[in-house]
Design a protein around this motif. Structure first.
Motif, short mmCIF file in Angstrom:
data_model
loop_
_atom_site.label_atom_id
_atom_site.label_comp_id
_atom_site.label_asym_id
_atom_site.label_seq_id
_atom_site.Cartn_x
_atom_site.Cartn_y
_atom_site.Cartn_z
N THR A 20 0.82 -1.22 0.00
CA THR A 20 0.00 0.00 0.00
C THR A 20 0.86 1.26 0.00
OG1 THR A 20 -0.11 0.10 2.43
CG2 THR A 20 -1.81 -1.21 1.28
N GLN A 21 2.20 1.09 0.05
CA GLN A 21 3.13 2.24 0.11
C GLN A 21 4.15 2.14 -1.03
OE1 GLN A 21 4.87 2.10 4.01
NE2 GLN A 21 2.90 2.29 5.07
N HIS A 22 4.74 3.26 -1.35
CA HIS A 22 5.75 3.29 -2.40
C HIS A 22 7.12 3.05 -1.76
CE1 HIS A 22 2.91 4.74 -5.41
NE2 HIS A 22 2.44 5.58 -4.50
N ILE A 23 7.53 1.81 -1.71
CA ILE A 23 8.81 1.44 -1.11
C ILE A 23 9.90 1.52 -2.18
CG2 ILE A 23 10.09 -0.33 0.14
CD1 ILE A 23 7.72 0.82 1.67
N ARG A 24 10.94 2.24 -1.88
CA ARG A 24 12.04 2.42 -2.83
C ARG A 24 12.91 1.17 -2.84
NH1 ARG A 24 14.06 3.71 -7.43
NH2 ARG A 24 16.26 4.29 -7.37
N SER A 25 13.07 0.58 -4.02
CA SER A 25 13.92 -0.61 -4.14
C SER A 25 15.39 -0.21 -4.09
CB SER A 25 13.65 -1.34 -5.45
OG SER A 25 13.92 -0.49 -6.56
N GLU A 26 16.24 -1.12 -3.72
CA GLU A 26 17.67 -0.84 -3.58
C GLU A 26 18.37 -1.04 -4.92
OE1 GLU A 26 19.34 -3.01 -0.37
OE2 GLU A 26 17.93 -2.25 1.10
N GLU A 27 18.38 0.03 -5.71
CA GLU A 27 19.02 -0.03 -7.02
C GLU A 27 20.45 0.49 -6.93
OE1 GLU A 27 16.57 2.21 -9.58
OE2 GLU A 27 15.04 0.65 -9.80
N HIS A 28 21.29 -0.02 -7.76
CA HIS A 28 22.65 0.47 -7.84
C HIS A 28 22.73 1.56 -8.92
CE1 HIS A 28 24.18 -2.53 -5.10
NE2 HIS A 28 23.51 -3.47 -5.77
N THR A 29 23.75 2.38 -8.84
CA THR A 29 23.88 3.48 -9.80
C THR A 29 24.07 2.97 -11.21
OG1 THR A 29 26.27 3.56 -9.33
CG2 THR A 29 24.84 5.07 -8.12
N SER A 30 24.54 1.72 -11.36
CA SER A 30 24.75 1.18 -12.71
C SER A 30 23.44 1.07 -13.47
CB SER A 30 25.41 -0.20 -12.62
OG SER A 30 24.61 -1.08 -11.87
N GLU A 31 22.32 0.93 -12.74
CA GLU A 31 21.03 0.80 -13.38
C GLU A 31 20.54 2.14 -13.95
OE1 GLU A 31 18.09 -1.18 -11.01
OE2 GLU A 31 19.57 -2.50 -10.07
N LEU A 32 21.20 3.23 -13.55
CA LEU A 32 20.80 4.54 -14.03
C LEU A 32 21.43 4.88 -15.37
CD1 LEU A 32 21.10 6.53 -10.68
CD2 LEU A 32 19.04 5.50 -11.66
#
Length: 317
Positions: free
Chosen positions: A304-316
């Motif tokens: 029910t909430q917008h939880i930020r996933s743990e992405e690495h900078t390489s995905e950007l």
């Protein structure tokens, strides 16, 4: 009042309180109330930059900075307890490192106690006001420290050199500024002024670094580029400014800023020496046991909430 007497004590000799507590600063003070003024009467700013200055090692720099941070916290507690009002002015050449020392001073402090005043270009309305009026609005209340990243001295520097004010306005500022600062001090404000001095060679190196580094390019403004061609004009303006505003009640303190990290330690050390603060005994903080979460409280589902996933900078990329 306590902070009013503190300001008065500052004008006499606040540094005696902590004699030997800090290392001797290599701030060249041109203030007429400093004994070093007479000893270095024949020293020019060119002499100040003759000897190349090496930066400290990272370990040594961080060690000394940590010591100063602890003292800055003590200063903050003294300011809030005594309701003192402190104004620190930072002026100097472009790329001299004013922003760096301001950042280090504010880093360990409460932003509600120590704040930065960095005013932009005056609005059309502000241009019709008394010149000092927009700066007065940023002066500290009791228990506050204000760091001016450039100040009313814009009129004696960039405004005069670049033709943003008339000769009459310029001359009026040189006459009125000492009176204005004397008024601030008489009201109980502790006023300290720093000029960051940098050689033209070092300034040019920093300009080129900013031009080539995308993380620092924002620091290089169009006005900075124009100032490169007016080194002598700015030098003359600074000399005239000092002649009129380097007073007994509000002297200028000149910091050799060729080595940025040394300049930061120097300036912060000197600032602590100039303010007659004392350690304030704080009440002990006792943390009781945390209350247990009631059994009838159910937390909402994660979806029910917008939880930020743990992405690495390489995905950007």
């Amino acid at each position: 009042m306590l902070f009013r007497s503190a300001a008065s004590k500052l004008n006499k000799d606040a540094t005696k309180r902590d004699k030997g507590k800090f290392k001797k600063c290599d701030v060249l003070s041109t203030g007429p109330d400093e004994s070093s003024h007479h000893d270095s009467a024949n020293i020019t700013h060119d002499d100040l930059h003759k000897q190349p200055r090496e930066e400290l090692s990272k370990k040594q720099y961080e060690k000394e900075l940590k010591k100063l941070y602890l003292e800055l916290i003590k200063l903050q507690e003294w300011v809030t307890t005594t309701q003192a009002r402190v104004v620190v002015i930072f002026e100097g050449r472009d790329a001299a490192g004013k922003g760096g020392v301001i950042k280090r001073i504010t880093e360990p402090l409460n932003p509600r106690v120590c704040r930065i005043a960095a005013l932009g270009t005056p609005s059309p309305k502000e241009k019709t006001q008394w010149y000092f009026q927009r700066y007065v609005a940023h002066l500290p209340a009791g228990g506050e420290i204000v760091l001016f990243d450039r100040s009313w001295y814009n009129r004696a520097g960039v405004e005069h050199v670049m033709g943003f004010c008339s000769d009459e306005e310029y001359k009026e500022f040189l006459h009125a500024c000492p009176e204005f600062e004397h008024l601030l001090i008489r009201s109980g404000i502790i006023l300290i002024k720093y000029w960051f001095s940098v050689s033209d060679e070092v300034q040019e190196e920093r300009f080129r670094e900013r031009a080539e580094n995308p993380l620092k390019r924002w620091k290089l403004s169009p006005m900075d580029l124009k100032s490169r061609d007016k080194w002598v004009e700015y030098s003359k303006a600074k000399d005239t400014m000092f002649l009129h505003t380097d007073t007994v009640h509000a002297p200028w303190h000149v910091v050799n800023a060729d080595a940025k990290e040394r300049a930061r330690l120097n300036c912060i050390t000197h600032l602590l020496q100039k303010i007659p603060y004392q350690s304030v005994k704080l009440p002990e903080i006792k943390l009781g046991k945390r209350k247990k979460i009631p059994s009838d409280y159910v937390r909402p589902a994660i979806n029910t909430q917008h939880i930020r996933s743990e992405e690495h900078t390489s995905e950007l990329q």
